[in-house]
Design an enzyme around this catalytic site. Structure first.
Site, PDB file in Angstrom:
ATOM      1  N   HIS A   1       0.831  -1.193   0.000  1.00 20.17           N
ATOM      2  CA  HIS A   1       0.000   0.000   0.000  1.00 20.17           C
ATOM      3  C   HIS A   1       0.873   1.254   0.000  1.00 20.17           C
ATOM      4  CE1 HIS A   1      -3.314  -2.602   0.534  1.00 20.17           C
ATOM      5  NE2 HIS A   1      -3.128  -2.839   1.815  1.00 20.17           N
ATOM      6  N   THR A   2       0.279   2.358  -0.387  1.00 20.12           N
ATOM      7  CA  THR A   2       1.009   3.630  -0.408  1.00 20.12           C
ATOM      8  C   THR A   2       1.492   3.981   0.996  1.00 20.12           C
ATOM      9  OG1 THR A   2      -0.379   4.400  -2.219  1.00 20.12           O
ATOM     10  CG2 THR A   2       0.847   6.073  -1.001  1.00 20.12           C
ATOM     11  N   GLN A   3       2.768   4.257   1.112  1.00 14.14           N
ATOM     12  CA  GLN A   3       3.336   4.624   2.403  1.00 14.14           C
ATOM     13  C   GLN A   3       3.323   6.134   2.629  1.00 14.14           C
ATOM     14  OE1 GLN A   3       4.415   2.158   4.653  1.00 14.14           O
ATOM     15  NE2 GLN A   3       3.312   0.961   3.133  1.00 14.14           N
TER      16      GLN A   3
END
Length: 263
Positions: free
Chosen positions: A35-37
Site C-alpha cells: 500500500h502507499t506509504q
C-alpha cells in the site's frame, strides 16, 4: 546448495521440487501487495468560511511533485449533486479515486426511485465512513477533505474529515498550512457560529481571498491561481481560474540584501 538470497529458508528445488508461488498475485511475481506509504503528488491548503446564507470555499490549482510545483491546473474543488462542494487536500491520485466514487454515488442516487437528493451532510457522512474504513484496512486515503453546502434544514454546513476518519465542524476550516496561517484570519471575522450568522456574502469572500493571498506569500507549495465557490440556497457559483488581485513580489526589491543590491 543454493546460496542465493531469494532461496534462503526454502527447501532445495532439486530435492523437494520447485517452490509453489501460486499464492502470489498473477501479475506480481516479486512479492505481496503493498500500500502507499506516503503521498507523492499533493495539493496544499483548502480553506472555507460560513456566512449567514451559505459557505465560501477556496483552494489553489497547484499539485506539487514533492517540492516541485509540477501541475498548475489541478482543480481541487469538486461539485457534487448540484448541492455541495468537496475540497481536497493531500494526495491527488486518492482525490481522483474519491471523485470517481462520489460521482458513481451521485449517479446511483439520481436514478433512485426513493426521490432523495444528496446534500453536504450526507456526503460528509459517506466520506468519513469511507476514510475510516480504508484506515482500518491499513490502506488509508492520504487526504483531508472539506465538505461545504447546506444541511437537511437548508442551513450552512461545513465539516472536515481526514485520513483517519476523524471529523470536525466549525464556522471556518482549513487544511494543510492553511490551518496555521489562514485560520487565525478567518476566526477574526467568524470566531463562532453567532458571528458567522451575521457575516455577509461579500465579507466572507473578501476574508477568504485575503487568506489565499497570505497562503501564496507564506506557503512554498501554493499558487496565485485558485478556485473559489459560493454555496447558497440559490445554487453553487464556482470559479476555477481566479487570479490573486493586487499581489506582487515587487516589494522584494526594497528588502536590504535582496538580489544584487550593494548598499
Amino acid at each position: 546448495m543454493n546460496h542465493l538470497p531469494q532461496a534462503w529458508g526454502r527447501p532445495r528445488d532439486d530435492v523437494y521440487g520447485p517452490y509453489d508461488s501460486s499464492y502470489l498475485q498473477s501479475n506480481q511475481s516479486h512479492g505481496p501487495t503493498q500500500h502507499t506509504q506516503s503521498p507523492v503528488v499533493t495539493g496544499t491548503s483548502v480553506i472555507a468560511l460560513k456566512f449567514k446564507d451559505g459557505v465560501v470555499i477556496a483552494a489553489d490549482n497547484l499539485a506539487s511533485y514533492g517540492s516541485l510545483a509540477r501541475f498548475t491546473d489541478v482543480k481541487r474543488l469538486r461539485k457534487f449533486a448540484g448541492t455541495s462542494i468537496v475540497g481536497f487536500g493531500g494526495d491527488v491520485s486518492d482525490m481522483q479515486y474519491l471523485d470517481r466514487l462520489l460521482n458513481s454515488l451521485d449517479i446511483e442516487e439520481a436514478y433512485s426511485t426513493a426521490g432523495h437528493t444528496l446534500n453536504a451532510k450526507n456526503l460528509h457522512t459517506f466520506l468519513s465512513k469511507v476514510l475510516y474504513k480504508r484506515r482500518t484496512d491499513f490502506n488509508p486515503l492520504w487526504n483531508q477533505v472539506l465538505v461545504a453546502g447546506l444541511d437537511d434544514d437548508s442551513k450552512p454546513f461545513l465539516a472536515s474529515a481526514d485520513l483517519l476518519g476523524t471529523t470536525f465542524s466549525a464556522p471556518s476550516l482549513a487544511t494543510g498550512f492553511g490551518a496555521h496561517l489562514a485560520q487565525p484570519l478567518l476566526r477574526k471575522v467568524a470566531g463562532d457560529e453567532e458571528a458567522a450568522a451575521k457575516l455577509t456574502k461579500e465579507q466572507a469572500i473578501e476574508a477568504v481571498k485575503e487568506s489565499m493571498k497570505v497562503l501564496f506569500y507564506r506557503d512554498a507549495r501554493s499558487l496565485d491561481k485558485y478556485s473559489i465557490a459560493v454555496i447558497t440556497k440559490d445554487g453553487i457559483e464556482l470559479k476555477e481560474d481566479e487570479k490573486l488581485e493586487n499581489q506582487s513580489w515587487a516589494f522584494a526589491d526594497q528588502i536590504r540584501g535582496y538580489g544584487t543590491q550593494i548598499n
